[in-house]
Design a protein around this motif. Structure first.
Motif, PDB file in Angstrom:
ATOM      1  N   LEU A  92       0.833  -1.201   0.000  1.00 12.16           N
ATOM      2  CA  LEU A  92       0.000   0.000   0.000  1.00 12.16           C
ATOM      3  C   LEU A  92       0.871   1.255   0.000  1.00 12.16           C
ATOM      4  O   LEU A  92       0.640   2.192  -0.774  1.00 12.16           O
ATOM      5  CB  LEU A  92      -0.921   0.004   1.216  1.00 12.16           C
ATOM      6  N   ARG A  93       1.857   1.294   0.871  1.00 10.46           N
ATOM      7  CA  ARG A  93       2.710   2.481   0.966  1.00 10.46           C
ATOM      8  C   ARG A  93       3.437   2.751  -0.354  1.00 10.46           C
ATOM      9  O   ARG A  93       3.578   3.896  -0.784  1.00 10.46           O
ATOM     10  CB  ARG A  93       3.701   2.331   2.125  1.00 10.46           C
ATOM     11  N   ASN A  94       3.881   1.681  -0.995  1.00 12.38           N
ATOM     12  CA  ASN A  94       4.591   1.828  -2.264  1.00 12.38           C
ATOM     13  C   ASN A  94       3.660   2.373  -3.353  1.00 12.38           C
ATOM     14  O   ASN A  94       4.015   3.316  -4.079  1.00 12.38           O
ATOM     15  CB  ASN A  94       5.172   0.472  -2.688  1.00 12.38           C
ATOM     16  N   LEU A  95       2.458   1.797  -3.469  1.00 14.31           N
ATOM     17  CA  LEU A  95       1.518   2.230  -4.502  1.00 14.31           C
ATOM     18  C   LEU A  95       1.031   3.656  -4.258  1.00 14.31           C
ATOM     19  O   LEU A  95       0.915   4.450  -5.198  1.00 14.31           O
ATOM     20  CB  LEU A  95       0.320   1.274  -4.561  1.00 14.31           C
ATOM     21  N   ARG A  96       0.745   3.976  -3.007  1.00 13.09           N
ATOM     22  CA  ARG A  96       0.258   5.326  -2.701  1.00 13.09           C
ATOM     23  C   ARG A  96       1.346   6.370  -2.987  1.00 13.09           C
ATOM     24  O   ARG A  96       1.063   7.433  -3.560  1.00 13.09           O
ATOM     25  CB  ARG A  96      -0.184   5.394  -1.239  1.00 13.09           C
ATOM     26  N   ARG A 115      -5.426   6.856   5.543  1.00 12.61           N
ATOM     27  CA  ARG A 115      -6.295   6.218   4.548  1.00 12.61           C
ATOM     28  C   ARG A 115      -7.238   7.230   3.880  1.00 12.61           C
ATOM     29  O   ARG A 115      -8.259   6.847   3.314  1.00 12.61           O
ATOM     30  CB  ARG A 115      -7.116   5.096   5.196  1.00 12.61           C
ATOM     31  N   SER A 116      -6.898   8.507   3.957  1.00 19.99           N
ATOM     32  CA  SER A 116      -7.711   9.502   3.256  1.00 19.99           C
ATOM     33  C   SER A 116      -7.502   9.358   1.752  1.00 19.99           C
ATOM     34  O   SER A 116      -6.536   8.725   1.285  1.00 19.99           O
ATOM     35  CB  SER A 116      -7.330  10.916   3.705  1.00 19.99           C
ATOM     36  N   CYS A 117      -8.398   9.956   0.982  1.00 13.38           N
ATOM     37  CA  CYS A 117      -8.336   9.847  -0.474  1.00 13.38           C
ATOM     38  C   CYS A 117      -7.095  10.549  -1.012  1.00 13.38           C
ATOM     39  O   CYS A 117      -6.903  11.741  -0.746  1.00 13.38           O
ATOM     40  CB  CYS A 117      -9.593  10.450  -1.098  1.00 13.38           C
ATOM     41  N   PRO A 118      -6.233   9.860  -1.789  1.00 13.96           N
ATOM     42  CA  PRO A 118      -5.031  10.513  -2.315  1.00 13.96           C
ATOM     43  C   PRO A 118      -5.316  11.431  -3.501  1.00 13.96           C
ATOM     44  O   PRO A 118      -4.464  12.211  -3.903  1.00 13.96           O
ATOM     45  CB  PRO A 118      -4.152   9.332  -2.745  1.00 13.96           C
ATOM     46  N   GLY A 119      -6.529  11.328  -4.087  1.00 10.66           N
ATOM     47  CA  GLY A 119      -6.840  12.085  -5.299  1.00 10.66           C
ATOM     48  C   GLY A 119      -7.481  13.434  -5.065  1.00 10.66           C
ATOM     49  O   GLY A 119      -8.014  14.035  -6.012  1.00 10.66           O
ATOM     50  N   ILE A 120      -7.427  13.961  -3.826  1.00 15.89           N
ATOM     51  CA  ILE A 120      -8.096  15.225  -3.502  1.00 15.89           C
ATOM     52  C   ILE A 120      -7.639  16.386  -4.393  1.00 15.89           C
ATOM     53  O   ILE A 120      -8.473  17.140  -4.895  1.00 15.89           O
ATOM     54  CB  ILE A 120      -7.913  15.569  -2.011  1.00 15.89           C
ATOM     55  N   PRO A 121      -6.337  16.589  -4.633  1.00 15.60           N
ATOM     56  CA  PRO A 121      -5.922  17.740  -5.441  1.00 15.60           C
ATOM     57  C   PRO A 121      -6.548  17.756  -6.838  1.00 15.60           C
ATOM     58  O   PRO A 121      -7.040  18.789  -7.294  1.00 15.60           O
ATOM     59  CB  PRO A 121      -4.398  17.594  -5.515  1.00 15.60           C
ATOM     60  N   LEU A 122      -6.558  16.602  -7.519  1.00 16.98           N
ATOM     61  CA  LEU A 122      -7.159  16.543  -8.853  1.00 16.98           C
ATOM     62  C   LEU A 122      -8.663  16.690  -8.779  1.00 16.98           C
ATOM     63  O   LEU A 122      -9.274  17.399  -9.602  1.00 16.98           O
ATOM     64  CB  LEU A 122      -6.793  15.219  -9.540  1.00 16.98           C
ATOM     65  N   ALA A 123      -9.289  16.047  -7.803  1.00 13.99           N
ATOM     66  CA  ALA A 123     -10.745  16.116  -7.672  1.00 13.99           C
ATOM     67  C   ALA A 123     -11.210  17.549  -7.491  1.00 13.99           C
ATOM     68  O   ALA A 123     -12.178  17.990  -8.139  1.00 13.99           O
ATOM     69  CB  ALA A 123     -11.205  15.251  -6.491  1.00 13.99           C
ATOM     70  N   MET A 124     -10.538  18.320  -6.646  1.00 13.75           N
ATOM     71  CA  MET A 124     -10.976  19.677  -6.385  1.00 13.75           C
ATOM     72  C   MET A 124     -10.762  20.578  -7.594  1.00 13.75           C
ATOM     73  O   MET A 124     -11.576  21.453  -7.897  1.00 13.75           O
ATOM     74  CB  MET A 124     -10.268  20.244  -5.157  1.00 13.75           C
ATOM     75  N   LYS A 125      -9.661  20.384  -8.321  1.00 13.68           N
ATOM     76  CA  LYS A 125      -9.449  21.161  -9.538  1.00 13.68           C
ATOM     77  C   LYS A 125     -10.565  20.904 -10.541  1.00 13.68           C
ATOM     78  O   LYS A 125     -11.124  21.841 -11.142  1.00 13.68           O
ATOM     79  CB  LYS A 125      -8.092  20.808 -10.168  1.00 13.68           C
ATOM     80  N   MET A 126     -10.911  19.645 -10.729  1.00 12.28           N
ATOM     81  CA  MET A 126     -11.897  19.308 -11.749  1.00 12.28           C
ATOM     82  C   MET A 126     -13.299  19.699 -11.329  1.00 12.28           C
ATOM     83  O   MET A 126     -14.099  20.171 -12.145  1.00 12.28           O
ATOM     84  CB  MET A 126     -11.828  17.813 -12.067  1.00 12.28           C
TER      85      MET A 126
END
Length: 533
Positions: free
Chosen positions: A149-153, A469-480
């Motif tokens: 998990l740590r590696n993929l994140r 375990r929070s969502c790692p995609g927050i920066p992209l999600a908020m931009k879009m």
């Protein structure tokens, strides 16, 4: 005579032994018995005392034998759990079959899970559908907290979602949003499903970021297939499954959830495999060395696959990660924008303020650009208010403790399921004034601060979770979310079809979606028609 004397001797020996037992042994036996009884009583008392000093499970409703509370569960668990908290308190237990579920409904108790004991609570409970979709937890969403998990994140955040990479990919977002505006302009006066418009735009951005240099990376056919598959996969992931409640029945797949999920994931991975194979066959790595050619995320993954060190990944992990990105990166934005547009159209005053801000920041003779987004403070507050009332995952993705621990004075057993009830926290009148009212001003008054940001720093507002375990995609999600919503509201005026009324009903699976998709009619708002070309 000898025989009589012998019998008499034996008789007197018996009398003497009897007297000895009565005078000496019986008192000793009685004393020993009393000591034994006292020891038993002491042990019993100690056990009774220790059992009462150890914390018990949180309270909860009585359960039926075998099935537990299963027959009484509502499909909308987040609202039922919120109601149950009024009876059983901010933390309670719900037994379902062989599963022990702990529901947490306040930010104070959530803090123990996502901050104080974050690592302990960082594991997941794999459902049948989740296991199939993640190849047994080899992705980011479903993996336990481990080296994989740590590696993929780290790989996802550093290589795809870093500020540097998001800036370099701004052209993808601009092109996709311009294309969306052209398509909507071509349908003016007609009823359109907003979620389809938003999904296609977001899917194009995500796929271009992931594999832009593939021959079919920007293929409308791929986007159309994803639009069919992803909502279906999310529906399966959120479907109650008897095999999860009674693991011994999993091999029978009584509801067909496993078979259905396998079919969908096979179709999705067929798309991904085709793209991966095209990249390998095109010998992109040689072209990558050319000056000015940027590696996309797929190329980075393929190069890592060939490495033989701690950062390498296998093809299964690669596919599981791409599935995470494609699903998580498209559906959430679509859901949030649809809810936001629903509430904005329902509240005339909010619509007026949003569009006035757009006129002031962008101007009626200009299209929205990403450079405008940081200045759209009221629109940002509107999105935050949308996420407060309609968090995409009202119970987040459940966690599971790696060891038995204590929360709120109660024992939380190892391996149980932990639900963080974001729906309840976001609507709690102790933390929010008039919590059921859609009022962006509650966030707008905090402009210039990070009191309520999107990263979960304030546990009263955690639409994307908090902690490791929070969502790692927050920066992209908020931009879009900002970019799409700002462009739609600036470029068009919106109305409901004749006879339609605003509908706020919802249904849940893995995500909170509108029960009835938002159908709207756009009309041109900007005076210069060339801005739509």
């Amino acid at each position: 005579m000898t025989e009589l004397n012998s019998q008499a001797s034996w008789f007197w020996q018996v009398i003497m032994i009897s007297n000895m037992i009565k005078d000496h042994l019986i008192p000793h036996l009685l004393f020993g018995t009393i000591i034994l009884l006292l020891m038993i009583l002491a042990a019993s008392w100690l056990h009774h005392t220790s059992s009462h000093t150890e914390p018990s499970l949180p309270p909860g409703p009585r359960s039926l034998p075998i099935v537990g509370y299963l027959p009484f569960l509502d499909p909308n668990l987040h609202t039922q759990f919120t109601d149950m908290a009024q009876t059983y308190g901010p933390i309670f237990t719900v037994r379902v079959g062989s599963m022990v579920n702990i529901v947490i409904n306040t930010p104070e108790l959530a803090k123990v899970v996502v901050r104080d004991q974050d690592e302990t609570f960082a594991n997941r409970i794999l459902t049948v559908a989740g296991s199939i979709g993640s190849h047994g937890g080899q992705d980011i969403a479903c993996s336990n907290y481990n080296a994989n998990l740590r590696n993929l994140r780290k790989l996802l955040v550093h290589e795809a979602l870093s500020n540097k990479n998001l800036k370099e990919c701004s052209g993808f977002r601009r092109d996709a949003v311009r294309k969306m505006i052209r398509n909507v302009h071509g349908k003016m006066g007609s009823a359109i499903k907003l979620n389809e418009v938003v999904f296609s735009t977001e899917a194009e951005v995500v796929t271009r970021m992931m594999w832009d240099n593939s021959s079919n990376g920007n293929d409308d056919r791929v986007v159309a297939e994803l639009h069919t598959l992803i909502p279906e996969i999310n529906e399966i992931l959120g479907q109650p499954n008897v095999s999860d409640v009674f693991p011994s029945l999993a091999r029978f797949d009584l509801q067909g959830v496993g078979r259905h999920m396998k079919r969908c994931i096979t179709k999705l991975e067929r798309i991904l495999t085709s793209i991966i194979d095209d990249r390998i066959e095109s010998n992109f790595k040689k072209r990558e060395d050319a000056v000015g050619v940027k590696k996309d995320f797929l190329q980075i993954l393929l190069e890592l696959k060939d490495q033989k060190d701690a950062t390498s990944i296998n093809i299964t992990q690669m596919k599981a990660l791409l599935v995470d990105i494609v699903i998580g990166g498209t559906d959430t934005t679509m859901i949030v924008v649809e809810w936001a547009m629903t509430e904005i159209m329902k509240n005339d005053s909010v619509m007026k303020r949003v569009q006035e801000e757009l006129v002031e920041v962008v101007g009626l003779n200009n299209n929205v650009n990403e450079s405008h987004l940081p200045k759209l403070e009221y629109l940002e507050a509107t999105i935050k208010e949308t996420l407060r009332l309609y968090p995409p995952g009202p119970l987040l993705i459940p966690r599971s403790p790696s060891q038995t621990c204590t929360v709120g004075g109660y024992t939380i057993p190892k391996g149980c399921t932990i639900f963080l009830n974001v729906w309840s926290i976001h609507r709690d009148p102790r933390y929010w004034d008039n919590p059921l009212e859609f009022n962006p001003d509650r966030f707008f008054k905090y402009k210039g601060t990070n009191k309520y940001d999107f990263s979960g720093n304030n546990l009263k507002f955690i639409p994307f979770g908090s902690g490791r375990r929070s969502c790692p995609g927050i920066p992209l999600a908020m931009k879009m979310q900002m970019y799409i919503l700002a462009s739609l509201l600036h470029s068009f005026s919106w109305s409901l079809p004749k006879g339609e009324e605003h509908d706020l009903s919802h249904k849940t699976g893995i995500a909170l979606i509108k029960r009835k998709p938002l159908v709207v009619i756009p009309s041109q708002r900007l005076p210069n028609a060339s801005l739509y070309m």
